[in-house]
Design a protein around this motif. Sequence first.
Motif, short mmCIF file in Angstrom:
data_model
loop_
_atom_site.label_atom_id
_atom_site.label_comp_id
_atom_site.label_asym_id
_atom_site.label_seq_id
_atom_site.Cartn_x
_atom_site.Cartn_y
_atom_site.Cartn_z
N UNK A 4 -29.88 29.04 27.66
CA UNK A 4 -29.24 28.47 28.14
C UNK A 4 -28.17 28.08 27.48
N UNK A 5 -26.52 29.02 28.09
CA UNK A 5 -25.63 28.85 27.66
C UNK A 5 -24.70 27.20 28.44
N UNK A 6 -24.38 26.73 27.03
CA UNK A 6 -24.06 25.65 27.73
C UNK A 6 -21.99 25.42 27.58
N UNK A 7 -22.31 26.60 26.32
CA UNK A 7 -20.67 26.94 25.99
C UNK A 7 -20.89 27.87 25.51
N UNK A 8 -19.62 28.95 25.19
CA UNK A 8 -19.67 30.15 24.67
C UNK A 8 -18.69 30.82 24.41
N UNK A 9 -17.08 29.59 24.00
CA UNK A 9 -16.11 30.55 23.68
C UNK A 9 -15.61 29.76 22.51
N UNK A 10 -14.15 30.43 22.24
CA UNK A 10 -14.17 29.88 20.51
C UNK A 10 -12.92 28.57 20.65
N UNK A 11 -12.48 28.01 19.48
CA UNK A 11 -11.49 27.38 19.58
C UNK A 11 -11.71 25.61 20.36
N UNK A 12 -10.88 26.41 21.32
CA UNK A 12 -11.02 24.89 22.28
C UNK A 12 -11.18 24.52 23.58
N UNK A 13 -11.85 23.98 24.16
CA UNK A 13 -12.40 23.79 25.17
C UNK A 13 -11.16 24.17 26.44
N UNK A 14 -12.12 24.53 27.07
CA UNK A 14 -10.33 25.02 28.84
C UNK A 14 -11.43 24.01 29.87
N UNK A 15 -10.28 24.53 31.45
CA UNK A 15 -10.86 23.73 31.90
C UNK A 15 -12.31 24.29 33.24
N UNK A 16 -12.42 25.49 32.86
CA UNK A 16 -13.79 25.95 32.95
C UNK A 16 -14.62 26.88 32.30
N UNK A 17 -14.19 26.84 31.05
CA UNK A 17 -15.28 27.38 29.70
C UNK A 17 -14.98 25.72 28.60
N UNK A 18 -16.16 26.46 27.93
CA UNK A 18 -16.43 25.80 26.93
C UNK A 18 -16.43 25.60 26.12
N UNK A 19 -16.55 25.49 24.43
CA UNK A 19 -17.01 25.56 23.17
C UNK A 19 -18.09 25.80 22.87
N UNK A 20 -18.93 26.61 22.12
CA UNK A 20 -20.17 26.78 21.38
C UNK A 20 -21.80 25.59 21.50
N UNK A 21 -22.44 26.29 22.66
CA UNK A 21 -23.82 24.86 22.59
C UNK A 21 -24.26 25.55 23.36
N UNK A 22 -25.70 25.46 23.23
CA UNK A 22 -26.62 25.96 23.85
C UNK A 22 -28.33 25.38 23.88
N UNK A 23 -28.73 26.04 24.60
CA UNK A 23 -30.40 25.49 24.36
C UNK A 23 -31.03 26.48 24.55
N UNK A 24 -32.33 26.41 23.80
CA UNK A 24 -32.90 27.00 23.71
C UNK A 24 -34.70 26.13 24.13
N UNK A 25 -34.86 26.60 25.06
CA UNK A 25 -36.75 27.04 25.37
C UNK A 25 -38.39 27.55 24.88
N UNK A 26 -38.46 26.59 23.96
CA UNK A 26 -39.12 27.37 23.32
C UNK A 26 -40.88 26.69 23.49
N UNK A 27 -41.92 27.04 24.35
CA UNK A 27 -43.20 26.60 24.65
C UNK A 27 -43.49 25.26 24.55
N UNK A 28 -42.53 24.35 25.69
CA UNK A 28 -42.42 23.43 26.53
C UNK A 28 -41.39 22.67 25.42
N UNK A 29 -40.85 23.13 23.60
CA UNK A 29 -40.06 22.17 23.25
C UNK A 29 -38.98 22.67 23.76
#
Length: 301
Positions: A4-29
């Motif tokens: 799940x992509x929480x943010x994937x844009x470079x440098x600065x947060x904007x109104x509708x976009x976030x900088x890098x963060x993501x969640x990986x789900x693997x076998x209930x982790x």
Amino acid sequence: MKLTILGCYAATPRTFTNPTSQVLEVKNRIFLIDCGEGTQVALRKNKIKFSKIEHIFISHLHGDHLYGLVGLVSTFMLLGRVADLHIHGPRGIKEIILLQLRLSNSFTGYNLYFHENDNKESIVVYEDDKVIVSTIPLVHRIYTMGYLFQEKAGLKRLNPEGVEKYGIEKLYYRNIVLGKDITLDDGRTIPNEELTFEPDKPKSYAFCSDTVFTETIIPYIKEVDSLYHESTFLQSEAELAQKTMHSTAIQAATIAKEANVGQLILGHYSTRYDSITLFKEEAQTVFENVLLADDGLSFEW
């Protein structure tokens, strides 16, 4: 695996976009990868439970990958967290977080563990009975590492026709999927191969955040199912990519092709461009199976 992509844009947060963060789900982790500003808000929007996050992996200490971390640590405290939290990242991350907590006279009611790393070779940073996580040495303006997440091989799969043929009772099924042969009451030993199928192929995911184009990472990501590779610029800004030690979409696709990965997910876009579809168009001139990360999107494989 589900990303799940929480943010994937470079440098600065904007109104509708976030900088890098993501969640990986693997076998209930659930693993949180990077933690730019806005991460905890994005976690809520995507209905990801804070309490399920036990391990956070930070690629490097640039703000657009880190500045949301102390806020998340503090929110965990305010929510009454008691479970341990493990933070994996470059050397210095402990000093950064603890300084902020100390100067704000804050504390955590849970154990906070830091696992710092400055190793220039790939090392295992986390392992349990189902998943193993190792680093991918990247090349950026400061020490940076990507992460390779690999499932461990699961149990064998029961062959219903095989167990029915020999009239094997259910109480033996556990031993069968563990790979054991079965001895029948009449003394015959049935080889495990007749009673099982091979386990499903373990899945894998490689996260390659900020990095200049470098083929040195290919051995670490060879034939992974899914590769996230930064593509800050289009090829028209290749010189700027080299200067800032970032990659272009075509360069990311070249890595994907040479590593023979299953699919390529592009991200970390510069906000100078009007449309991120341009990144996909360029990358597909080199590698066909290209997906575009965007805030709130999920990918499963």
